[in-house]
Design a protein around this motif. Sequence first.
Motif, PDB file in Angstrom:
ATOM      1  N   LEU A   1       0.835  -1.208   0.000  1.00 17.18           N
ATOM      2  CA  LEU A   1       0.000   0.000   0.000  1.00 17.18           C
ATOM      3  C   LEU A   1       0.869   1.257   0.000  1.00 17.18           C
ATOM      4  N   TYR A   2       1.859   1.289   0.885  1.00 12.07           N
ATOM      5  CA  TYR A   2       2.692   2.490   0.972  1.00 12.07           C
ATOM      6  C   TYR A   2       3.638   2.604  -0.224  1.00 12.07           C
TER       7      TYR A   2
ATOM      8  N   ALA B   1       2.667   1.895  -3.208  1.00 15.21           N
ATOM      9  CA  ALA B   1       1.817   2.559  -4.195  1.00 15.21           C
ATOM     10  C   ALA B   1       1.711   4.051  -3.896  1.00 15.21           C
ATOM     11  N   LEU B   2       1.690   4.404  -2.605  1.00 18.42           N
ATOM     12  CA  LEU B   2       1.605   5.816  -2.232  1.00 18.42           C
ATOM     13  C   LEU B   2       2.828   6.585  -2.681  1.00 18.42           C
TER      14      LEU B   2
ATOM     15  N   SER C   1       4.881   5.646  -5.132  1.00 18.99           N
ATOM     16  CA  SER C   1       5.321   5.295  -6.478  1.00 18.99           C
ATOM     17  C   SER C   1       5.245   6.508  -7.405  1.00 18.99           C
ATOM     18  N   GLY C   2       6.134   6.550  -8.376  1.00 22.46           N
ATOM     19  CA  GLY C   2       6.117   7.629  -9.349  1.00 22.46           C
ATOM     20  C   GLY C   2       6.762   8.901  -8.857  1.00 22.46           C
ATOM     21  N   LEU C   3       7.255   8.907  -7.630  1.00 23.00           N
ATOM     22  CA  LEU C   3       7.881  10.112  -7.101  1.00 23.00           C
ATOM     23  C   LEU C   3       9.392   9.990  -7.240  1.00 23.00           C
TER      24      LEU C   3
ATOM     25  N   LEU D   1       7.538   6.873   5.673  1.00 25.71           N
ATOM     26  CA  LEU D   1       6.101   6.587   5.641  1.00 25.71           C
ATOM     27  C   LEU D   1       5.789   5.229   6.262  1.00 25.71           C
TER      28      LEU D   1
ATOM     29  N   ALA E   1      -8.088   0.700  -0.218  1.00 24.90           N
ATOM     30  CA  ALA E   1      -7.475   2.001  -0.516  1.00 24.90           C
ATOM     31  C   ALA E   1      -6.747   1.990  -1.850  1.00 24.90           C
TER      32      ALA E   1
ATOM     33  N   ALA F   1      -8.264   3.870  -4.800  1.00 27.17           N
ATOM     34  CA  ALA F   1      -8.141   5.324  -4.843  1.00 27.17           C
ATOM     35  C   ALA F   1      -6.776   5.740  -5.359  1.00 27.17           C
ATOM     36  N   LEU F   2      -5.774   4.853  -5.198  1.00 30.44           N
ATOM     37  CA  LEU F   2      -4.414   5.251  -5.550  1.00 30.44           C
ATOM     38  C   LEU F   2      -4.049   4.964  -7.002  1.00 30.44           C
TER      39      LEU F   2
ATOM     40  N   GLU G   1      -6.042   4.939  -9.587  1.00 30.28           N
ATOM     41  CA  GLU G   1      -6.900   5.559 -10.600  1.00 30.28           C
ATOM     42  C   GLU G   1      -6.243   6.754 -11.281  1.00 30.28           C
ATOM     43  N   GLU G   2      -5.091   7.177 -10.737  1.00 30.38           N
ATOM     44  CA  GLU G   2      -4.433   8.371 -11.277  1.00 30.38           C
ATOM     45  C   GLU G   2      -4.145   8.245 -12.768  1.00 30.38           C
TER      46      GLU G   2
ATOM     47  N   ARG H   1     -14.018  15.101  -3.403  1.00 25.22           N
ATOM     48  CA  ARG H   1     -12.966  15.514  -4.330  1.00 25.22           C
ATOM     49  C   ARG H   1     -12.974  17.019  -4.603  1.00 25.22           C
TER      50      ARG H   1
ATOM     51  N   GLY I   1       5.789  12.005   8.033  1.00 24.99           N
ATOM     52  CA  GLY I   1       5.796  11.322   6.743  1.00 24.99           C
ATOM     53  C   GLY I   1       4.721  11.874   5.816  1.00 24.99           C
TER      54      GLY I   1
ATOM     55  N   LEU J   1       5.390  13.465   2.224  1.00 24.94           N
ATOM     56  CA  LEU J   1       4.738  12.934   1.021  1.00 24.94           C
ATOM     57  C   LEU J   1       4.085  14.071   0.234  1.00 24.94           C
TER      58      LEU J   1
ATOM     59  N   ALA K   1       6.587  16.129  -1.531  1.00 18.92           N
ATOM     60  CA  ALA K   1       7.314  15.461  -2.612  1.00 18.92           C
ATOM     61  C   ALA K   1       6.444  15.227  -3.846  1.00 18.92           C
TER      62      ALA K   1
ATOM     63  N   ARG L   1      -4.917  12.897  -2.971  1.00 19.46           N
ATOM     64  CA  ARG L   1      -5.453  11.538  -2.821  1.00 19.46           C
ATOM     65  C   ARG L   1      -4.543  10.683  -1.933  1.00 19.46           C
ATOM     66  N   ARG L   2      -3.242  10.739  -2.220  1.00 20.67           N
ATOM     67  CA  ARG L   2      -2.306   9.931  -1.427  1.00 20.67           C
ATOM     68  C   ARG L   2      -2.259  10.424   0.018  1.00 20.67           C
TER      69      ARG L   2
ATOM     70  N   VAL M   1      -5.141   9.107   2.047  1.00 18.80           N
ATOM     71  CA  VAL M   1      -4.993   7.712   2.488  1.00 18.80           C
ATOM     72  C   VAL M   1      -4.034   7.627   3.687  1.00 18.80           C
TER      73      VAL M   1
END
Lengths: 224, 267
Positions: free
Chosen positions: A151-152, A154-155, A157-159, A169, A217, A220-221, A223-224, B90, B147, B151, B154, B163-164, B167
């Motif tokens: 889960l984290y 995915a939070l 990811s992409g950064l 985190l 969760a 929700a993550l 769907e970006e 949203r 954290g 996040l 970043a 969204r992140r 969560v």
Amino acid sequence: MNRFLADARLVAAKDLRIEARSRVVLNQVAPFALLVLVLFGFALDADQRTLRAFAPGLFWVAVLLCALLAVQRSVSVEQADGALTGLRLSGMSPAALFVGKAAAVFVQLVVLEVLLTAGIIVLYGSEIEQPLLLVATGVLAAVAVACTGTLYGALASGLGVRETLLPILLLPVLAPVLIGATRAFDDALGNAAVDGWAWLGLLAVFAVVATAGGALAHGALVEE
Amino acid sequence: MTETMATNGTTTGSRGSRVLGAATLLGLATLLLFAFGLTEADIRLHPTTGEEIGQFDAVRLLYLHVPLAVFTYVAFVLCAFASAGYLIRRTPWFDTMAHAAAEVGTVFCGLVLVTGSIWGRPVWNTWWEWGDVRLMTTLVLFLMFTGYLALRRATVDPRAAARRGAVVALVAVLDLPLVNRSVEWWENRTLHQKSTLGELKIQDLTLFTLMLGFLVFGLVLAWLLLHRFRVGWLEREDAEHGIAADIAERRAAIDEGDVDAAVGEGT
């Protein structure tokens, strides 16, 4: 439901196949795990009595450090070539994707735990008194760590700063797992008179919540 | 944001927030006067030996520590509700509120840890007590929201950040009941008193100062939250306005036939 499990198995098999061919976890993370055990030995002045007494805590700290690397790897295989976009377009549910990714991390963590168990027996002189409790703790904690980690992952990811962000985190959230698993191991290795099975219950609750919450969760993550 | 926002772009103050700010600062000064001046130190006589016991002057820190802790809860609960609101609705309002509440809450939480540690040195005879469950859960709470802020900082895409962040906040807030209930659930694993009030000599002045503390830190939270919310809102508007302005500029360049300027080359 069958579709869900089939999708999850597909994703897990894909990740494990990538691992079988690239051997990143086996060739890099597994030696790192043993290295951590050795470094603890140096830091505690190689006093085997001390090492044996603290073996459960050192074991689980090593597992968490390795879990960070395994999760980073699990995220990074989806980053290349837009693989995650492909998975999303495949039409499988985000929950199945989550369970599949987590299952692959789980399998890798269990392998690492087996290795680390051998490590503390050989290097620290630990003795297993309750094998059943040891195995149950290892499995439940691996579920909890794999699901929370996925889960984290995915939070983060992409950064660009994923590698540095993930530990801050993930590790605080995993603090209860570290405490519970260490206490259960204290009992299983005969280190302290605590009720390991009660701590196992805490791990079970955490594992269930992490699996359900993560699957929910994840939608929700991604769907970006 | 319907009320008067910054008119000249250099302040987030409005007349209402200035009045609130003045009241907050005045309240803080009054609270410090009462907590560190007018109230008495906690000195009691041991019933059998007649020794002087109690928290002495350290008790004065509790007038800050306890209200700060309570409003840390308030800020994080607000953050959780706003995060849930964002995931449902949203809309940027919820996200900006969640971010503001988390940031102010993290500052409060840090102050709770610091004031508690300073108080613990004379009273518990240690800066940090590893066996105390409430201490550990509060530290974990602080780290989780650190954290969260990292996040958010970043993540470039504001919608992904929202969204992140939502969560992470909803997971982190699960620690709150543990912090709050830890004193009851692990009675033998904590040095924290269930209620310090019951143990102290409750004089009118002590009670008054504590209640004043709640009032003042409620004002501090509201004041900081208001400004932090406005900063967040302006940042968002600035980002949106910046894109819109860029698009307009390039359109104008195309209309003038200057394709090089439109695609950002040539110069």
